[in-house]
Design an enzyme around this catalytic site. Structure first.
Site, PDB file in Angstrom:
ATOM      1  N   GLN A 256     -14.081   2.722   2.149  1.00 46.23           N
ATOM      2  CA  GLN A 256     -13.406   2.330   1.483  1.00 46.23           C
ATOM      3  C   GLN A 256     -13.127   3.167   0.094  1.00 46.23           C
ATOM      4  O   GLN A 256     -14.211   4.124  -0.415  1.00 46.23           O
ATOM      5  CB  GLN A 256     -14.435   0.753   0.591  1.00 46.23           C
ATOM      6  CG  GLN A 256     -14.225   0.363  -0.641  1.00 46.23           C
ATOM      7  CD  GLN A 256     -14.584  -0.633  -0.976  1.00 46.23           C
ATOM      8  OE1 GLN A 256     -15.991  -0.972  -0.856  1.00 46.23           O
ATOM      9  NE2 GLN A 256     -14.738  -1.422  -2.375  1.00 46.23           N
TER      10      GLN A 256
ATOM     11  N   ASP B  77       0.862  -0.866  -0.284  1.00 46.52           N
ATOM     12  CA  ASP B  77      -0.008   0.363   0.441  1.00 46.52           C
ATOM     13  C   ASP B  77       1.034   1.406   0.270  1.00 46.52           C
ATOM     14  O   ASP B  77       1.778   1.257   0.830  1.00 46.52           O
ATOM     15  CB  ASP B  77      -1.034  -0.157   1.161  1.00 46.52           C
ATOM     16  CG  ASP B  77      -2.164   0.756   0.954  1.00 46.52           C
ATOM     17  OD1 ASP B  77      -1.664   2.083   0.836  1.00 46.52           O
ATOM     18  OD2 ASP B  77      -3.209   0.753   1.731  1.00 46.52           O
ATOM     19  N   ILE B  78       0.428   2.281  -0.843  1.00 51.74           N
ATOM     20  CA  ILE B  78       1.968   2.929  -1.403  1.00 51.74           C
ATOM     21  C   ILE B  78       0.761   4.940   0.180  1.00 51.74           C
ATOM     22  O   ILE B  78       1.546   5.368   0.238  1.00 51.74           O
ATOM     23  CB  ILE B  78       1.504   4.034  -1.981  1.00 51.74           C
ATOM     24  CG1 ILE B  78       0.285   4.065  -2.675  1.00 51.74           C
ATOM     25  CG2 ILE B  78       2.400   3.435  -3.031  1.00 51.74           C
ATOM     26  CD1 ILE B  78       0.427   5.664  -3.867  1.00 51.74           C
TER      27      ILE B  78
ATOM     28  N   HIS C 259     -10.469  -5.166  -2.252  1.00 51.47           N
ATOM     29  CA  HIS C 259      -9.217  -5.417  -1.656  1.00 51.47           C
ATOM     30  C   HIS C 259      -9.148  -6.264   0.200  1.00 51.47           C
ATOM     31  O   HIS C 259     -10.108  -5.742   0.197  1.00 51.47           O
ATOM     32  CB  HIS C 259      -8.106  -4.908  -2.002  1.00 51.47           C
ATOM     33  CG  HIS C 259      -8.795  -3.104  -1.600  1.00 51.47           C
ATOM     34  ND1 HIS C 259      -9.582  -2.521  -2.078  1.00 51.47           N
ATOM     35  CD2 HIS C 259      -8.425  -2.630  -0.436  1.00 51.47           C
ATOM     36  CE1 HIS C 259     -10.120  -1.434  -1.208  1.00 51.47           C
ATOM     37  NE2 HIS C 259      -9.251  -1.872  -0.477  1.00 51.47           N
TER      38      HIS C 259
ATOM     39  N   HIS D 291      -6.776  -5.294   3.447  1.00 52.67           N
ATOM     40  CA  HIS D 291      -5.437  -5.261   3.600  1.00 52.67           C
ATOM     41  C   HIS D 291      -4.766  -6.219   4.866  1.00 52.67           C
ATOM     42  O   HIS D 291      -5.450  -6.670   5.396  1.00 52.67           O
ATOM     43  CB  HIS D 291      -5.902  -3.823   4.353  1.00 52.67           C
ATOM     44  CG  HIS D 291      -6.713  -2.638   4.022  1.00 52.67           C
ATOM     45  ND1 HIS D 291      -5.741  -1.930   3.099  1.00 52.67           N
ATOM     46  CD2 HIS D 291      -7.996  -3.119   3.685  1.00 52.67           C
ATOM     47  CE1 HIS D 291      -6.616  -0.519   3.225  1.00 52.67           C
ATOM     48  NE2 HIS D 291      -7.889  -1.364   3.048  1.00 52.67           N
TER      49      HIS D 291
HETATM   50  P1  DGP Z   1      -9.898   1.357   1.163  1.00 59.17           P
HETATM   51  O1  DGP Z   1      -9.656   2.983   1.803  1.00 59.17           O
HETATM   52  O2  DGP Z   1     -10.286  -0.112   2.078  1.00 59.17           O
HETATM   53  O3  DGP Z   1     -10.494   1.664  -0.244  1.00 59.17           O
HETATM   54  O4  DGP Z   1      -8.144   0.947   1.073  1.00 59.17           O
HETATM   55  C1  DGP Z   1      -7.813   1.326  -0.400  1.00 59.17           C
HETATM   56  C2  DGP Z   1      -6.398   1.216  -0.176  1.00 59.17           C
HETATM   57  O5  DGP Z   1      -5.219   1.726  -1.753  1.00 59.17           O
HETATM   58  C3  DGP Z   1      -5.275   2.763   0.927  1.00 59.17           C
HETATM   59  O6  DGP Z   1      -4.765   2.356   2.227  1.00 59.17           O
HETATM   60  C4  DGP Z   1      -4.799   3.338   0.050  1.00 59.17           C
HETATM   61  C5  DGP Z   1      -4.047   2.354  -1.003  1.00 59.17           C
HETATM   62  N1  DGP Z   1      -4.239   3.089  -2.560  1.00 59.17           N
HETATM   63  C6  DGP Z   1      -4.583   3.579  -3.049  1.00 59.17           C
HETATM   64  N2  DGP Z   1      -3.870   4.267  -4.522  1.00 59.17           N
HETATM   65  C7  DGP Z   1      -3.002   3.065  -4.363  1.00 59.17           C
HETATM   66  C8  DGP Z   1      -2.489   2.542  -5.873  1.00 59.17           C
HETATM   67  O7  DGP Z   1      -2.515   3.536  -6.734  1.00 59.17           O
HETATM   68  N3  DGP Z   1      -1.364   2.006  -5.193  1.00 59.17           N
HETATM   69  C9  DGP Z   1      -1.312   2.070  -4.710  1.00 59.17           C
HETATM   70  N4  DGP Z   1      -0.208   0.286  -3.737  1.00 59.17           N
HETATM   71  N5  DGP Z   1      -2.020   1.236  -3.385  1.00 59.17           N
HETATM   72  C10 DGP Z   1      -2.531   2.048  -3.214  1.00 59.17           C
END
Ligand code: DGP
Length: 139
Positions: free
Chosen positions: A96, A33-34, A102, A104
């Site tokens: 979300q 996660d970034i 997804h 975590h």
């Molecule tokens: P949620 O809030 O449960 O929908 O989590 C989405 C997660 O995805 C959040 O922790 C940030 C991560 N995220 C969003 N955009 C990107 C991306 O482009 N790359 C990666 N690796 N993570 C991302």
């Protein structure tokens, strides 16, 4: 396999945008996660596009949980956290933000006081990339 050209996670699956990949098989992908809520925060997704728990197929959710278990073990070996959350959010009220199902994988430390609706702060990409390499070596 269904895909949504507007979905950021489908773009990661397609290799159209970069990710710190941890693991990939025919049906799932795991990557860092970034916007990490904690050090070592990883995501596991089905390759088939589905918005949430209601839309995802039984096969895809089972494959995703199986991969999440493998990633949790590798994170445990790498970081030896005090605990670990497997978390999955559905709908904006449940925080979300990406509408592609997804899970975590969230390493936890005693007393970290992490709120599960964390803010999305960009992480340190060099540190995340280095950690991805360490976790991969423990798969
Ligand atoms: P949620 O809030 O449960 O929908 O989590 C989405 C997660 O995805 C959040 O922790 C940030 C991560 N995220 C969003 N955009 C990107 C991306 O482009 N790359 C990666 N690796 N993570 C991302």
């Amino acid at each position: 396999m269904s895909s949504d050209s507007d979905c950021i996670f489908c773009k990661i699956i397609a290799g159209e945008i970069p990710s710190f990949k941890l693991f990939e098989d025919e049906n799932t992908l795991a990557f860092m996660d970034i916007n990490p809520a904690s050090t070592g925060h990883a995501l596991v997704i089905p390759k088939e596009h589905a918005a949430d728990v209601h839309a995802v197929s039984e096969a895809a959710i089972a494959q995703t949980v199986k991969t999440a278990k493998m990633i949790a073990l590798a994170i445990d070996r790498t970081l030896n956290p005090d605990g670990l959350n497997l978390l999955q959010c559905n709908g904006p009220a449940a925080a979300q933000s990406v509408m592609h199902f997804h899970m975590h994988v969230l390493p936890r430390r005693e007393g970290d006081e992490l709120k599960l609706n964390w803010g999305l702060e960009p992480g340190d990409m060099d540190a995340i990339g280095a950690l991805a390499e360490r976790i991969r070596s423990n798969l």
